[in-house]
Design a protein around this motif. Structure first.
Motif, PDB file in Angstrom:
ATOM      1  N   GLY A   3       0.930  -1.012  -0.271  1.00  0.00           N
ATOM      2  CA  GLY A   3      -0.228  -0.412   0.195  1.00  0.00           C
ATOM      3  C   GLY A   3       0.824   1.292   0.258  1.00  0.00           C
ATOM      4  O   GLY A   3       0.305   1.915   0.401  1.00  0.00           O
ATOM      5  N   ASN A   4       1.922   1.224  -0.388  1.00  0.00           N
ATOM      6  CA  ASN A   4       2.918   2.112   0.053  1.00  0.00           C
ATOM      7  C   ASN A   4       3.615   2.743  -1.491  1.00  0.00           C
ATOM      8  O   ASN A   4       4.162   3.844  -1.330  1.00  0.00           O
ATOM      9  N   GLY A   5       3.953   2.020  -2.863  1.00  0.00           N
ATOM     10  CA  GLY A   5       4.506   1.518  -3.456  1.00  0.00           C
ATOM     11  C   GLY A   5       3.403   2.421  -4.665  1.00  0.00           C
ATOM     12  O   GLY A   5       2.540   2.371  -4.512  1.00  0.00           O
ATOM     13  N   PRO A   6       4.542   3.206  -5.755  1.00  0.00           N
ATOM     14  CA  PRO A   6       4.036   3.526  -6.919  1.00  0.00           C
ATOM     15  C   PRO A   6       3.021   1.928  -7.474  1.00  0.00           C
ATOM     16  O   PRO A   6       3.578   1.284  -7.781  1.00  0.00           O
ATOM     17  N   THR A   7       1.503   2.869  -8.472  1.00  0.00           N
ATOM     18  CA  THR A   7       1.057   1.565  -9.103  1.00  0.00           C
ATOM     19  C   THR A   7       0.879   2.229 -10.621  1.00  0.00           C
ATOM     20  O   THR A   7       0.503   1.819 -11.602  1.00  0.00           O
ATOM     21  N   GLY A   8       0.659   3.260 -10.653  1.00  0.00           N
ATOM     22  CA  GLY A   8       0.299   4.231 -11.887  1.00  0.00           C
ATOM     23  C   GLY A   8       0.622   3.644 -12.943  1.00  0.00           C
ATOM     24  O   GLY A   8       2.423   3.330 -12.526  1.00  0.00           O
ATOM     25  N   CYS A   9       0.936   3.899 -13.852  1.00  0.00           N
ATOM     26  CA  CYS A   9       1.645   3.647 -15.216  1.00  0.00           C
ATOM     27  C   CYS A   9       3.250   4.866 -15.147  1.00  0.00           C
ATOM     28  O   CYS A   9       4.234   3.906 -14.946  1.00  0.00           O
ATOM     29  N   GLN A  10       2.687   5.824 -15.044  1.00  0.00           N
ATOM     30  CA  GLN A  10       3.375   6.443 -15.546  1.00  0.00           C
ATOM     31  C   GLN A  10       4.172   7.350 -14.168  1.00  0.00           C
ATOM     32  O   GLN A  10       4.966   7.880 -13.624  1.00  0.00           O
ATOM     33  N   ASP A  11       4.318   7.277 -12.517  1.00  0.00           N
ATOM     34  CA  ASP A  11       4.506   6.772 -11.431  1.00  0.00           C
ATOM     35  C   ASP A  11       6.324   6.231 -11.581  1.00  0.00           C
ATOM     36  O   ASP A  11       6.809   6.344 -10.250  1.00  0.00           O
ATOM     37  N   CYS A  12       6.157   5.067 -12.618  1.00  0.00           N
ATOM     38  CA  CYS A  12       7.735   4.559 -12.525  1.00  0.00           C
ATOM     39  C   CYS A  12       8.061   4.730 -13.873  1.00  0.00           C
ATOM     40  O   CYS A  12       9.676   5.698 -13.692  1.00  0.00           O
ATOM     41  N   HIS A  13       7.377   4.611 -15.091  1.00  0.00           N
ATOM     42  CA  HIS A  13       8.134   5.238 -15.763  1.00  0.00           C
ATOM     43  C   HIS A  13       7.253   5.787 -17.208  1.00  0.00           C
ATOM     44  O   HIS A  13       6.017   6.368 -17.421  1.00  0.00           O
ATOM     45  N   PRO A  14       7.694   7.876 -16.823  1.00  0.00           N
ATOM     46  CA  PRO A  14       7.146   8.569 -17.728  1.00  0.00           C
ATOM     47  C   PRO A  14       7.049   8.396 -19.072  1.00  0.00           C
ATOM     48  O   PRO A  14       8.198   7.456 -19.369  1.00  0.00           O
ATOM     49  N   ARG A  15       6.235   8.702 -19.915  1.00  0.00           N
ATOM     50  CA  ARG A  15       5.556   8.296 -20.636  1.00  0.00           C
ATOM     51  C   ARG A  15       6.568   9.294 -21.681  1.00  0.00           C
ATOM     52  O   ARG A  15       6.751  10.391 -21.956  1.00  0.00           O
ATOM     53  N   THR A  16       7.255   8.542 -22.635  1.00  0.00           N
ATOM     54  CA  THR A  16       7.856   9.023 -24.262  1.00  0.00           C
ATOM     55  C   THR A  16       6.516  10.119 -24.853  1.00  0.00           C
ATOM     56  O   THR A  16       5.820  10.346 -25.102  1.00  0.00           O
ATOM     57  N   LYS A  17       7.048  10.697 -25.765  1.00  0.00           N
ATOM     58  CA  LYS A  17       6.234  11.802 -26.603  1.00  0.00           C
ATOM     59  C   LYS A  17       5.649  10.163 -27.503  1.00  0.00           C
ATOM     60  O   LYS A  17       4.615  10.924 -27.774  1.00  0.00           O
ATOM     61  N   GLU A  18       6.185   9.889 -28.015  1.00  0.00           N
ATOM     62  CA  GLU A  18       5.536   8.561 -28.937  1.00  0.00           C
ATOM     63  C   GLU A  18       4.495   8.122 -28.145  1.00  0.00           C
ATOM     64  O   GLU A  18       3.833   8.003 -28.349  1.00  0.00           O
ATOM     65  N   GLY A  19       4.595   7.796 -26.791  1.00  0.00           N
ATOM     66  CA  GLY A  19       3.980   6.564 -25.975  1.00  0.00           C
ATOM     67  C   GLY A  19       2.240   7.972 -26.070  1.00  0.00           C
ATOM     68  O   GLY A  19       0.989   7.053 -25.852  1.00  0.00           O
ATOM     69  N   SER A  20       2.440   9.064 -25.958  1.00  0.00           N
ATOM     70  CA  SER A  20       1.295   9.947 -25.584  1.00  0.00           C
ATOM     71  C   SER A  20       0.597  10.174 -26.815  1.00  0.00           C
ATOM     72  O   SER A  20      -0.144  10.313 -26.954  1.00  0.00           O
ATOM     73  N   ALA A  21       1.137   9.862 -27.797  1.00  0.00           N
ATOM     74  CA  ALA A  21       0.505  10.292 -28.675  1.00  0.00           C
ATOM     75  C   ALA A  21      -0.092   8.462 -29.326  1.00  0.00           C
ATOM     76  O   ALA A  21      -1.213   8.651 -29.860  1.00  0.00           O
ATOM     77  N   PHE A  22       0.448   7.566 -28.487  1.00  0.00           N
ATOM     78  CA  PHE A  22      -0.140   6.380 -28.752  1.00  0.00           C
ATOM     79  C   PHE A  22      -1.410   6.097 -27.509  1.00  0.00           C
ATOM     80  O   PHE A  22      -2.569   5.795 -27.897  1.00  0.00           O
ATOM     81  N   TYR A  23      -1.334   6.870 -26.567  1.00  0.00           N
ATOM     82  CA  TYR A  23      -2.573   6.508 -26.095  1.00  0.00           C
ATOM     83  C   TYR A  23      -3.512   7.510 -26.110  1.00  0.00           C
ATOM     84  O   TYR A  23      -4.097   8.129 -25.409  1.00  0.00           O
ATOM     85  N   SER A  24      -2.789   8.753 -26.620  1.00  0.00           N
ATOM     86  CA  SER A  24      -4.221   9.719 -27.321  1.00  0.00           C
ATOM     87  C   SER A  24      -4.392  10.768 -26.778  1.00  0.00           C
ATOM     88  O   SER A  24      -5.404  10.879 -26.113  1.00  0.00           O
ATOM     89  N   SER A  25      -3.486  11.089 -25.409  1.00  0.00           N
ATOM     90  CA  SER A  25      -3.546  11.622 -24.328  1.00  0.00           C
ATOM     91  C   SER A  25      -3.343  13.131 -24.437  1.00  0.00           C
ATOM     92  O   SER A  25      -4.186  13.819 -23.662  1.00  0.00           O
TER      93      SER A  25
END
Lengths: 174, 305
Positions: free
Chosen positions: A139-161
């Motif tokens: 209950g005290n560690g990161p669980t969200g995707c970007q909590d560990c690895h930030p998205r790249t520019k390509e990733g942002s496009a991929f997820y249509s952010s």
């Protein structure tokens, strides 16, 4: 040749090895930090603080099964691995394949009729389940995707952010 | 050719066609899918609802931009179904339960005996030996029978083009991946390995093994193993499948079983009935005519002298 391969695998799986901690040193040097997701395209590579996890968890076998640390206690695993001693390959990548569903992997699995561990997780699945599973439990560690690895520019496009916050079609109907 | 011979030939021919068709219909009931068919096992206990599969599908199939981003959790407020713009969607269930929400990915289940294929009168659908149910949009006439036939409410419809409206659904990435033995895009991107790709026969064993090894984690059922004759996509769940939006009222018989007895009769009705009834009609009429003929003849004879 094979030892070279092993070295290569070890070097690939353990990205940046900094200082070895003196405790519990039996075979391989224990890395303090490891660069994970090194070839990530959608999410950037990031540094996993191994030393910090060793300090807080203390038990290597919680993550590494029987490959290092104490012997296994899971009754299902104990049936075969009761006396399994630490193995030469300790890293996740040493066992968990990066391509668990490739035609080659599936063919090899089908050809090997005697294989017991047919349901062995792939590398990505093993790491995410291990990390997120434990973080949820403790209950005290990161669980969200970007909590560990930030998205790249390509990733942002991929997820249509860029469309974040836009109303979904069904919301407009109401 | 005499009329009697012609009618006889019609009758024999019609019966042969009818019997032949019916036998074929019966045989299809025991079809359990292609032996080398691939499939995907969805373990809903592993899914974290990240919707990466939706994003991967969107890019792989070159679908239009979504209404909202693929990391927007707002979409979970409503239950969604696949559309022509999204071949797969993830829905959230059991939100109020202490065990936490359960996410379920929805897409075409790629039935062993697809109802869409059965219902398509132009044969636009094909069940490939790899297990994918694909369709040929050039043949499709846009009747939308498949949308009605599908027991899982899957096929979406592209209404945007008036000249070439087509049905759209998941094709298991057949063209770009499955054909070459590669896993579909959604499986490859799944971070939690909630999706397991492999031979359908192996996946069924794997699913039962997971239940056996960790019975506290799953309900003892593999959805899709037997439903509507079996599907290439299989599901494991931590709670009753009815609680996760699955239709648990579906029969284990493929949809075609509901209609094949009836459809088996169609050739008989089409070929025998017209011949039979027109034969009876003609015979009756002929007798009448002959009678008349005799009458007139006799009348003529009577009037002759």
């Amino acid at each position: 040749m094979s030892s070279f391969k092993h070295l290569l695998v070890a070097a690939l799986s353990i990205g940046a090895i900094s200082v070895s901690s003196p405790a519990a040193l039996q075979c391989a040097p224990v890395p303090d930090s490891i660069t994970l997701n090194q070839n990530g395209k959608l999410f950037s590579p990031f540094t996993f603080n191994h030393a910090k996890h060793i300090q807080s968890i203390k038990e290597c076998a919680d993550c590494h099964h029987h490959t290092t640390g104490t012997l296994v206690t899971d009754p299902n695993c104990v049936r075969c691995h009761q006396n399994s001693s630490p193995t030469a390959v300790v890293s996740c990548k040493g066992c968990h394949l990066a391509t668990p569903f490739s035609p080659e992997t599936l063919a090899a699995k089908r050809a090997d009729k005697q294989r017991f561990h047919l349901d062995k997780m792939g590398l990505k699945g093993a790491m995410h389940q291990s990390c997120i599973g434990c973080h949820n439990k403790v209950g005290n560690g990161p669980t969200g995707c970007q909590d560990c690895h930030p998205r790249t520019k390509e990733g942002s496009a991929f997820y249509s952010s860029n469309r974040k916050g836009a109303k979904p079609a069904h919301a407009e109907e109401e | 050719m005499k009329r009697r011979n012609f009618l006889k030939a019609c009758l024999i021919g019609g019966t042969t066609i009818a019997l032949g068709k019916t036998n074929k219909g019966w045989a299809s009931g025991s079809f359990e899918g292609y032996p080398e068919a691939m499939g995907v096992l969805v373990d809903t206990t592993r899914c974290i609802g990240c919707r990466s599969c939706e994003a991967a599908c969107n890019k792989e199939q070159k679908l239009p931009e979504p209404d909202t981003s693929f990391d927007d959790p707002a979409v979970f407020e409503h239950e969604r179904r696949p559309t022509s713009k999204a071949y797969t969607v993830v829905n959230r269930y059991q939100k109020e339960q202490p065990s936490g929400p359960v996410y379920r990915k929805v897409q075409c289940n790629h039935c062993n005996e697809p109802a869409c294929l059965t219902s398509c009168f132009v044969n636009a659908y094909t069940k490939t030996k790899e297990g994918a149910v694909i369709y040929n949009s050039k043949i499709c006439v846009g009747c939308r029978n498949c949308m009605i036939a599908c027991p899982f409410n899957v096929p979406g419809y592209d209404y945007d083009s008036a000249t070439n409206p087509i049905v759209k659904k998941c094709i298991l990435c057949y063209d770009t991946r499955l054909k070459y033995g590669k896993p579909p895009a959604c499986v490859e991107i799944c971070p939690q390995e909630a999706l397991t790709f492999g031979h359908r026969a192996d996946l069924i064993k794997l699913a039962h093994e997971r239940i056996r090894a960790t019975p506290e984690r799953y309900v003892d059922h593999v959805y899709g193993e037997k439903e509507v004759g079996g599907t290439s996509w299989l599901y494991l769940a931590p709670v009753g499948f009815d609680k996760l939006g699955f239709d648990t009222t579906l029969s284990n018989d493929p949809i075609i079983s509901n209609v094949k007895d009836f459809l088996g009769m169609v050739p008989m009705v089409l070929s025998i009935w017209p011949a039979l009834f027109s034969g009876i009609h003609l015979l009756c009429k002929n007798q009448e005519h002959d009678g008349h003929g005799h009458d007139t003849d006799s009348n003529q004879e009577d009037t002759k002298p």
